[in-house]
Design a protein around this motif. Structure first.
Motif, PDB file in Angstrom:
ATOM      1  N   ALA A 180       1.049  -1.290   0.127  1.00  0.00           N
ATOM      2  CA  ALA A 180      -0.083   0.016  -0.200  1.00  0.00           C
ATOM      3  C   ALA A 180       0.923   1.316   0.094  1.00  0.00           C
ATOM      4  N   ARG A 236       0.690   5.655  -0.236  1.00  0.00           N
ATOM      5  CA  ARG A 236       0.101   6.612  -0.165  1.00  0.00           C
ATOM      6  C   ARG A 236       0.397   7.883  -0.985  1.00  0.00           C
ATOM      7  N   ASP A 247       3.995   8.999   1.069  1.00  0.00           N
ATOM      8  CA  ASP A 247       4.971   8.309   0.444  1.00  0.00           C
ATOM      9  C   ASP A 247       5.677   9.036  -0.576  1.00  0.00           C
ATOM     10  N   THR A 250      -8.326  10.438   8.436  1.00  0.00           N
ATOM     11  CA  THR A 250      -7.588  10.899   7.298  1.00  0.00           C
ATOM     12  C   THR A 250      -7.931  12.506   7.424  1.00  0.00           C
ATOM     13  N   ASN A 259      -4.811  12.155   0.177  1.00  0.00           N
ATOM     14  CA  ASN A 259      -3.751  11.344   0.635  1.00  0.00           C
ATOM     15  C   ASN A 259      -4.410   9.822   0.192  1.00  0.00           C
ATOM     16  N   THR A 284      -4.643   6.165  -0.915  1.00  0.00           N
ATOM     17  CA  THR A 284      -3.795   4.867  -0.709  1.00  0.00           C
ATOM     18  C   THR A 284      -4.109   3.879  -1.999  1.00  0.00           C
ATOM     19  N   THR A 285      -2.886   3.352  -2.492  1.00  0.00           N
ATOM     20  CA  THR A 285      -3.108   2.551  -3.823  1.00  0.00           C
ATOM     21  C   THR A 285      -2.453   1.403  -3.385  1.00  0.00           C
TER      22      THR A 285
END
Length: 147
Positions: A24, A26, A30, A136, A141, A143-144
């Motif tokens: 994961a 972000r 990230d 959050t 932001n 998440t992938t």
């Protein structure tokens, strides 16, 4: 070779993250800028593993002065089961001990069977006595999960 992560490692570490199925990432947390900020705040505790000049593992590790936390612990899939993760975890824990941190936490996705068994084998305690909450603050932001 296990060593402290530097911001110059970002591109290669990010490529490692993006190579791991189920990882994961972000969009903001990230990013280069935020990892640079994290490393400036925690200059001695994040770890990478290098083999033949290539980064094959990483742990983002920081603390708030009281507790340490591991983030984005990973080893290249073809390099797993060779002790790299254990050596990185040991190095990060030693770095935290050097900063007088006495407790360390991490979060592992429930679906991450390999990761969960790894931490249990290393003696980490699975906590059933608490609930984990988050919120959050920045809806951008995103998440992938790597497919």
């Amino acid at each position: 070779m296990i060593r402290t992560m530097k911001i110059d490692d970002y591109k290669e570490v990010r490529a490692l993250w993006e190579s791991i199925k189920g990882f994961a990432i972000r969009s903001i947390d990230d990013s280069y800028e935020n990892i640079e900020r994290f490393l400036k705040r925690n200059p001695t505790t994040s770890i990478v593993a290098e083999e033949d000049g290539k980064i094959v593992g990483s742990i983002l590790c920081g603390h708030d002065g009281r507790r340490g936390c591991f983030y984005h612990v990973c080893v290249e899939e073809s390099k797993r089961k060779n002790g790299i993760g254990k050596r990185m975890a040991k190095a990060a824990l030693e770095a935290l001990e050097n900063e007088q941190i006495n407790k360390v936490t991490l979060i592992a996705f429930k679906k991450n069977e390999l990761g969960n068994s790894f931490w249990q084998e290393l003696g980490w305690t699975f906590r059933e006595d608490l609930n984990y909450y988050d919120i959050t603050l920045n809806v951008d932001n995103i998440t992938t999960f790597i497919q």
